[in-house]
Write an enzyme that holds these catalytic residues in place. Structure first.
Site, PDB file in Angstrom:
ATOM      1  CE  LYS A  21     -40.888  15.205  91.424  1.00 11.51           C
ATOM      2  NZ  LYS A  21     -41.785  14.042  91.398  1.00 11.51           N
ATOM      3  NE  ARG A  90     -43.947  15.938  88.246  1.00 16.70           N
ATOM      4  CZ  ARG A  90     -42.984  16.694  87.746  1.00 16.70           C
ATOM      5  NH1 ARG A  90     -43.216  17.956  87.429  1.00 16.70           N
ATOM      6  NH2 ARG A  90     -41.774  16.197  87.582  1.00 16.70           N
ATOM      7  N   GLY A  99     -38.386   7.325  92.608  1.00 17.47           N
ATOM      8  CA  GLY A  99     -39.253   6.188  92.320  1.00 17.47           C
ATOM      9  C   GLY A  99     -39.948   5.605  93.539  1.00 17.47           C
ATOM     10  CG  MET A 101     -43.292   8.508  97.987  1.00 19.68           C
ATOM     11  SD  MET A 101     -43.365   9.960  98.992  1.00 19.68           S
ATOM     12  CE  MET A 101     -42.252  11.005  98.120  1.00 19.68           C
ATOM     13  NE  ARG A 335     -33.174  14.709  91.290  1.00 18.94           N
ATOM     14  CZ  ARG A 335     -33.912  13.644  91.206  1.00 18.94           C
ATOM     15  NH1 ARG A 335     -34.936  13.480  92.006  1.00 18.94           N
ATOM     16  NH2 ARG A 335     -33.664  12.723  90.314  1.00 18.94           N
ATOM     17  CG  HIS A 451     -35.793   1.768  90.255  1.00 18.29           C
ATOM     18  ND1 HIS A 451     -35.436   0.594  90.866  1.00 18.29           N
ATOM     19  CD2 HIS A 451     -36.473   2.485  91.180  1.00 18.29           C
ATOM     20  CE1 HIS A 451     -35.894   0.595  92.103  1.00 18.29           C
ATOM     21  NE2 HIS A 451     -36.529   1.725  92.315  1.00 18.29           N
ATOM     22  CB  SER A 776     -12.296   8.631 127.358  1.00 19.54           C
ATOM     23  OG  SER A 776     -12.642   8.079 126.115  1.00 19.54           O
ATOM     24  CB  CYS A 844     -13.044   5.720 123.036  1.00 20.45           C
ATOM     25  SG  CYS A 844     -13.543   5.255 124.695  1.00 20.45           S
ATOM     26  CE1 TYR A 864     -10.011  10.881 122.827  1.00 16.78           C
ATOM     27  CE2 TYR A 864      -9.272  12.690 124.232  1.00 16.78           C
ATOM     28  CZ  TYR A 864      -9.614  11.350 124.069  1.00 16.78           C
ATOM     29  OH  TYR A 864      -9.589  10.499 125.129  1.00 16.78           O
TER      30      TYR A 864
HETATM   31  P1  ADP Z   1     -40.529  11.059  89.813  1.00 17.94           P
HETATM   32  O1  ADP Z   1     -40.399  11.818  91.079  1.00 17.94           O
HETATM   33  O2  ADP Z   1     -40.642   9.614  89.999  1.00 17.94           O
HETATM   34  O3  ADP Z   1     -39.483  11.481  88.821  1.00 17.94           O
HETATM   35  P2  ADP Z   1     -42.348  12.804  88.471  1.00 17.94           P
HETATM   36  O4  ADP Z   1     -43.378  13.483  89.276  1.00 17.94           O
HETATM   37  O5  ADP Z   1     -41.169  13.622  88.122  1.00 17.94           O
HETATM   38  O6  ADP Z   1     -41.938  11.469  89.191  1.00 17.94           O
HETATM   39  O7  ADP Z   1     -43.098  12.318  87.158  1.00 17.94           O
HETATM   40  C1  ADP Z   1     -42.864  11.151  86.433  1.00 17.94           C
HETATM   41  C2  ADP Z   1     -42.628  11.473  84.975  1.00 17.94           C
HETATM   42  O8  ADP Z   1     -43.730  12.171  84.411  1.00 17.94           O
HETATM   43  C3  ADP Z   1     -41.423  12.334  84.763  1.00 17.94           C
HETATM   44  O9  ADP Z   1     -40.715  11.889  83.639  1.00 17.94           O
HETATM   45  C4  ADP Z   1     -41.996  13.680  84.495  1.00 17.94           C
HETATM   46  O10 ADP Z   1     -41.145  14.445  83.687  1.00 17.94           O
HETATM   47  C5  ADP Z   1     -43.309  13.362  83.811  1.00 17.94           C
HETATM   48  N1  ADP Z   1     -44.291  14.425  84.052  1.00 17.94           N
HETATM   49  C6  ADP Z   1     -44.679  14.870  85.262  1.00 17.94           C
HETATM   50  N2  ADP Z   1     -45.552  15.900  85.137  1.00 17.94           N
HETATM   51  C7  ADP Z   1     -45.706  16.108  83.826  1.00 17.94           C
HETATM   52  C8  ADP Z   1     -46.474  17.054  83.069  1.00 17.94           C
HETATM   53  N3  ADP Z   1     -47.220  17.977  83.665  1.00 17.94           N
HETATM   54  N4  ADP Z   1     -46.404  16.976  81.738  1.00 17.94           N
HETATM   55  C9  ADP Z   1     -45.632  16.036  81.146  1.00 17.94           C
HETATM   56  N5  ADP Z   1     -44.898  15.124  81.794  1.00 17.94           N
HETATM   57  C10 ADP Z   1     -44.922  15.154  83.131  1.00 17.94           C
HETATM   58 MG    MG Z   2     -39.112  13.171  88.198  1.00 18.82          MG
END
Ligand code: ADP
Ligand code: MG
Ligand code: MG
Length: 892
Positions: A21, A90, A99, A101, A335, A451, A776, A844, A864
Site C-alpha cells: 500500500k 493504515r 481485511g 489487519m 495495486r 470480503h 531419482s 519422483c 526431470y
Molecule cells: P484495507 O487494507 O483493509 O483496504 P485501508 O487502509 O485501505 O484498509 O482503509 C480502509 C478504508 O478506509 C478504505 O476504503 C480506504 O479507502 C479508506 N481510507 C483510508 N485512508 C483514508 C483517508 N486518509 N481518507 C479517506 N479514506 C481513507
Molecule cells: Mg484498502
C-alpha cells in the site's frame, strides 16, 4: 535507521520496506496523481516493535519530524481544536492480506476538535459527529479489543429508536448521543476514557497496526497463502479526505478490467456520502461505478483517465480505492489487482495481444497453482438441477456440501469429513477458519469486492456472493417459499453464480478437456482455453526440465501422456502384488523352501510381464522408470490384530485353522517397530532370493516383446532405498546377467539406477554413481529420514504447532525444504555428476508437482521432475517459468 518515508520518497519497488500500500501510494504521488499527503512507517520498525514488544528507538522522533512536515503541508495541526488535521492509520504489508489487519480513520478527533471539524465543513455537525463516532468505534475495536458488536448494537439501537434503516438518516443530535453511548461501551471494556490526546491516539493506533500482524486471522491467512511470518506490516499515516460530507461526496472501489474475466470496461462500486470502509463492508447497497458518470461527470472522467494511466504504468490490471470530497477526486490506494485464475491467463494473453507485455512476461504472470484451479471440475447441468437463486460468481469452481451458518459449525462439520457450504449474510475476518474449512462460500450481500469474494479468490475457493433473494437466518435461509436448513445439501457455481438445491454432478473443466485433446484450442471460441494453450506452449518451448509422470497402470500412463508427460519417472510395482494376486504373494511370503518360493515367483512373473508390456506400449518411445518392490512384505498380509482374533476365536470353538496359524506366526515373526526403517527396498532384494530377479526378468521380457512388435521400449530399472554402493552393485550384477540372457540382439537397452532417498546415499553419491546410470530423488523418504519423522505420524500430531511457531513456513512434505533436504539433493547431484558426467538426475514423489519445488529442482540442475498425471501440466508451466526467471536474472 530510517523508519519513516514521506510518500514523495518512496516508489513501487520498495514493497519490502514500505508494504504494498505504501509503495503504491508513493508511486501514485510521484506520478502526480491526487493522493492525500502522508508518510509510511517501515516494516522494519514493525519487526523491531514485534521483536522487542515495546517502542522502537528513534521512531518517535522521526514520526514527530514527518508529522510536522505533514502539518506544514496541510496548513493544519493534528487534532487542533480550532482547525484539526485528521489522519488515517493504515496497515499495509508486502503482500496484500485483504481485511486481515487494521486501519483506523479520523485519528485526531476528540471532544474539542469535533467542533473544529464541523466548522471546517461549513458548520456540518452531522458530518463531524459521524466521523467522531467512527473513530471511537474503529479505535475501540482495533486498538483496545472492544467487541465490535457492542458498537454495532448501539448503532442499531439508535436507528431503531429513530425508526430508520440507514445510518445516513441519523442526524447530528442522534450521532452526538451515539458518541456518548460509544464512549460508555469504551469505558466498560477498557476501564479508561477514550484518549483525547491526538498524538497518543496516533501512537496507540500505530502500535495496534503493528500488533495486528500477529492477530490470529492474519496468522491463519498467511499460512494459507504461504506468506512468510516475519515480514511485518508497514503503517501508512494519510491525511484524511472525506466521502461523508454529503451527496456530492462518496467513496468507491474500481478495477481497470473485470477481475473475473479480464474484459476491459468499467468495473467497480460506488457509495455516496460514505467513508471508505462502508463499501467493502457491504453496509449499504452500492451503485455500479458507471452510475458515477451521471452523479459527478468531472470526477468520473478524471477517474477513468487515472485508471488508464495506472494500467499503462503498471502494465497490468489494477484495483483502486478512491474518495470524492465535495466533487474533488482523491486516490487512496492502488495495486496490481487480485484476479481469478481464469482471468490471470486471459489477461496475460490479452496484454500480449495489446503489445503491452511479451510471452515471457505473460508466463511470469500466471502460476501453476492457478492452472491447478482451472483443472477443477465443473457442474454437469444435463440433469437440469433445481436452481434456487443466482448471485455474483465471485470465485470459480463447483462446490456442493451441507449448509452451515457459522464459521464454527463449518469447522465442526468439516472435521466429520463432510463437505460444507458456509452461508452468511456477509463474511468478516472472524469467519476465516470456517471459510478455510468450507468447500464453498455463499453470501446474500456484497459484490465482487466484498470480503467473502476477495478472500475466497485468494484461497482459490468457490464463492458466490450477493445472492440477495436469499434471506439468511440463524439456522436456515429462505428464498421465496423455499426454506433451506442447516444440514441440507446445496451446490454453488462460482463462475455463473448459480445456486442449486441438492448435489449437482460435476464434469471435467474445459482446461482438462483441452489437455485431454478433446478441445481444439484453435476452434474453441473460449478465450481461456486459447490463453492456456498459448502460455503453456511457450512454457514448453522455454523449459529445460523434462516432465515425467508417476503412473502404475497403462490407463494412468495414457492420460499422463495426453497431459504432456515425457515418460514415467516412477512406476511402483507393489500394486501389481494386490487384488487377486494377493494369494500368490502370501504363498511367496509363507514359502518354507526354495521350491515353494520359486513356484510362487514363477506364477507372478507372467502377470508382471503383462503389466509392464501394457505400460511400455502406452509410453512407446519414452523412458519408463520402474521401481523394484519397495514396501515391507508384511504390508501384503492381514494385520496382526485381525489374525490374532481370527485364530483365537477359532481355537475357542475348538477348530484348527492351520493356514491362519501359519500366517499369524509369519506376521509375528515379521513384525517391525519401525517398518519405515525396516526390511524394505533393496534390503528385500538382498534377503529374498529370486524376488528382484523375477521382476527384472519380467521387465526385460516385456521390453523384448514390445520391440518384437516394432515398438521402442526404454525401461529404466530403479532400485529403492539404497544407502551404500555395495547394495546397488550386488543387485546390478545379478540384474545384468538376467538382462543379457533375455535381451540378446533385440536392440533393447535397459538402464539401471537408484533412488536417492536415504541420507547416506546422498552423502556417498560419488561412490553410488559408479554403479548407477541414473539417480531419482525420492524426496518423500529423503524428507522423512533427513528430519527423522514419519509423515503419517507427524502431520496430525505436531505439524500445526510447527507451522504456528514458524518452524516450518509450509509442510516440508508439500514443498521441498531447500535448506536441509534440498542440500542433500544438491550434494548428491554435484558429487554424482562429478563421478559420472552425464548422470541422469530426476525427482519422483509429491514435490515433483509442487510449484516452488519445481523451481528449486530447475535451479539445482536436475534433468526431470515426475509427478502425478494431473500435476503434469502444472509442472510444465512451472518449469517454463523457472527457466524464464533464471534467464531474466542472468541479464541482471
Ligand atoms: P484495507 O487494507 O483493509 O483496504 P485501508 O487502509 O485501505 O484498509 O482503509 C480502509 C478504508 O478506509 C478504505 O476504503 C480506504 O479507502 C479508506 N481510507 C483510508 N485512508 C483514508 C483517508 N486518509 N481518507 C479517506 N479514506 C481513507
Ligand atoms: Mg484498502
Ligand atoms: Mg521411498
Amino acid at each position: 535507521m530510517k523508519f519513516v518515508y514521506d510518500f514523495a520518497e518512496g516508489n513501487k519497488d520498495l514493497k519490502d520496506l514500505l508494504g504494498g500500500k505504501g509503495a503504491n501510494l508513493a508511486e501514485m504521488t510521484n506520478l502526480g496523481l491526487p493522493v492525500p499527503p502522508g508518510f509510511t512507517i517501515t516494516t522494519e520498525a514493525c519487526q523491531q516493535y514485534l521483536h522487542h514488544g515495546t517502542h522502537v528507538d528513534g521512531l518517535a522522533a522521526q514520526i514527530d519530524e514527518h508529522l510536522a512536515a505533514l502539518e506544514e503541508k496541510m496548513g493544519r495541526r493534528l487534532g487542533d481544536p480550532a482547525d484539526p488535521l485528521l489522519v488515517s492509520v493504515r496497515s499495509g504489508a508486502k503482500f496484500s492480506m485483504p481485511g486481515m489487519m487494521e486501519t483506523v480513520l479520523n485519528v485526531g478527533l476528540n471532544d474539542a476538535s469535533v467542533d473544529g471539524l464541523s466548522r471546517q465543513a461549513g458548520g456540518n455537525d452531522r458530518f463531524a459527529w459521524d466521523s467522531y463516532r467512527r473513530l471511537i468505534q474503529m479505535f475501540g475495536k482495533t486498538v483496545c479489543d472492544v467487541p465490535g458488536h457492542e458498537f454495532e448494537q448501539a448503532l442499531d439501537d439508535a436507528k431503531t429508536a429513530k425508526g430508520v434503516h440507514d445510518d445516513v438518516q441519523l442526524d447530528a443530535d442522534d450521532l452526538r448521543a451515539l458518541v456518548a453511548a460509544y464512549k460508555k461501551v469504551f469505558v466498560k471494556h477498557t476501564g479508561h476514557e477514550f484518549p483525547q490526546d491526538p498524538r497518543e491516539q496516533l501512537d496507540l493506533a500505530t502500535e495496534a497496526v503493528f500488533r495486528s500482524w500477529n492477530a490470529d486471522r492474519a496468522v491463519l491467512y498467511r499460512r494459507q497463502e504461504r506468506i512468510p511470518t516475519d515480514l511485518g506490516t508497514a503503517v501508512n499515516v494519510v491525511a484524511m479526505v472525506f466521502g461523508n460530507l454529503g451527496a456530492d461526496s462518496g467513496t468507491g472501489v474500481a478495477f481497470t478490467r473485470d477481475p473475473a474475466t479480464g474484459e476491459q470496461g468499467v468495473y467497480g462500486d460506488y457509495l455516496s456520502n460514505a467513508q471508505g470502509e462502508d463499501v467493502v463492508a457491504g453496509i449499504r447497497n452500492t451503485l455500479p461505478l458507471a452510475d458515477l458518470e451521471g452523479l459527478d461527470k468531472k470526477s468520473y472522467d478524471e477517474l477513468m483517465q487515472i485508471m488508464a494511466t495506472l494500467e499503462g504504468h503498471y502494465r497490468d490490471l489494477c484495483d483502486i480505492e478512491f474518495t470524492i470530497e465535495r466533487g474533488k477526486l482523491w486516490m487512496l490506494q492502488t495495486r496490481v489487482g487480485k484476479r481469478t485464475a481464469a482471468a490471470a491467463f486471459t489477461i496475460a494473453a490479452q496484454l500480449v495481444d495489446e503489445g503491452v507485455i511479451d510471452l515471457d512476461e505473460a508466463l511470469h504472470r500466471v502460476s501453476g497453482a492457478q492452472l491447478g484451479q482451472l483443472m477443477f471440475p465443473r457442474f454437469d447441468l444435463a440433469g437440469s438441477p433445481s436452481s434456487l437463486t443466482r448471485g455474483v460468481g465471485a470465485s470459480p469452481g463447483a462446490a456442493y456440501g451441507h449448509v452451515v451458518f457459522t464459521s464454527q459449525r463449518a469447522v465442526e462439520v468439516a472435521a466429520e469429513g463432510k463437505p460444507v457450504i458456509l452461508v452468511r449474510r456477509e463474511t468478516n475476518p472472524d469467519d476465516l477458519p470456517g471459510m478455510i474449512a468450507a468447500n464453498g462460500i455463499l453470501t446474500s450481500r456484497g459484490g465482487k469486492t466484498s470480503h467473502a469474494a476477495v478472500v475466497a479468490r485468494g484461497m482459490g475457493k468457490t464463492c458466490v456472493c450477493g445472492a440477495d433473494e436469499m434471506v439468511v437466518g440463524r439456522d436456515s435461509f429462505t428464498i421465496g417459499a423455499e426454506t433451506v436448513r442447516e444440514g441440507d445439501t446445496i451446490s454453488i457455481d462460482g463462475t455463473t453464480g448459480r445456486v442449486y438445491l441438492g448435489e449437482v454432478p460435476v464434469r471435467p473443466s474445459e482446461v482438462v478437456q483441452y489437455f485431454e485433446g478433446d478441445l481444439d484450442p484453435a476452434n474453441a471460441n473460449d478465450p481461456l482455453v486459447a490463453a492456456v494453450h498459448r502460455i503453456i506452449t511457450h512454457a514448453d518451448s522455454k523449459r529445460r526440465l523434462t516432465v515425467r509422470t508417476n503412473a502404475d497402470t497403462g490407463l494412468d500412463a495414457a492420460r499422463a501422456r495426453r497431459f504432456g508427460a515425457q515418460g514415467i519417472g516412477l512406476c511402483r510395482t507393489e500394486h501389481m502384488f494386490l487384488g487377486d494376486r494377493r494369494e500368490l504373494v502370501e504363498r511367496l511370503i509363507l514359502a518354507r523352501n526354495e521350491t515353494d518360493r520359486n513356484e510362487a515367483l514363477a506364477a507372478l512373473q507372467p502377470l508382471q510381464r503383462a503389466d509392464f508390456l501394457e505400460i511400455f506400449r502406452e509410453m512407446n518411445g519414452l523412458p519408463v522408470t520402474i521401481r523394484l518392490i519397495d514396501p515391507p512384505l508384511h504390508e501384503f498380509l492381514p494385520s496382526l490384530e485381525e489374525l490374532a482374533v481370527k485364530v483365537a476365536v477359532a481355537h475357542e470353538q475348538g477348530q484348527r485353522v492351520e493356514h491362519d496359524e501359519q500366517m499369524l506366526a509369519a506376521v509375528r515373526r515379521m513384525h517391525e517397530q519401525n517398518p519405515m526403517l525396516g526390511l524394505r527396498g533393496v534390503r528385500l532384494g538382498l534377503v529374498i532370493p529370486g524376488l528382484f530377479a523375477m521382476q527384472v526378468r519380467a521387465i526385460a521380457e516385456a521390453a523384448v516383446a514390445l520391440a518384437a512388435e516394432g515398438g521402442r521400449p526404454r525401461p529404466e530399472i530403479m532400485v529403492p532405498l539404497v544407502g551404500a554402493v555395495q547394495e546397488l552393485e550386488t543387485v546390478r550384477t545379478e540384474a545384468e546377467k538376467i538382462i543379457t540372457s533375455i535381451v540378446g540382439d533385440s536392440g533393447v537397452d535397459i538402464l539401471i539406477g537408484t533412488m536417492i532417498e536415504v541420507p547416506r546415499a546422498a552423502l556417498t553419491a560419488g561412490q553410488i554413481a559408479e554403479a548407477a546410470e541414473f539417480f531419482s530423488f525420492g524426496t518423500n523418504d529423503l524428507t522423512q529420514m533427513a528430519w527423522g519423522f514419519s509423515r503419517d505420524d507427524v502431520e496430525g500430531a505436531f505439524f500445526w504447532r510447527y507451522l504456528e511457531l514458524g518452524i516450518f513456513g509450509i509442510s516440508p512434505f508439500e514443498s521441498i525444504d531447500a535448506d536441509g533436504v534440498g542440500r542433500l539433493v544438491r550434494i548428491a547431484a554435484e558429487e554424482g555428476r562429478a563421478a559420472r558426467p552425464g548422470l541422469k538426475l530426476g525427482v519422483c514423489g509429491e514435490h515433483g508437482g509442487d510449484p516452488d519445488s519445481v523451481h528449486f529442482f530447475h535451479e539445482v540442475g536436475l534433468d526431470y521432475v515426475s509427478c502425478s498425471p494431473f500435476r503434469v501440466p502444472i509442472a510444465r508451466l512451472e518449469a517454463g517459468r523457472a527457466a524464464v526467471t533464471s534467464e531474466g536474472s542472468d541479464h541482471r
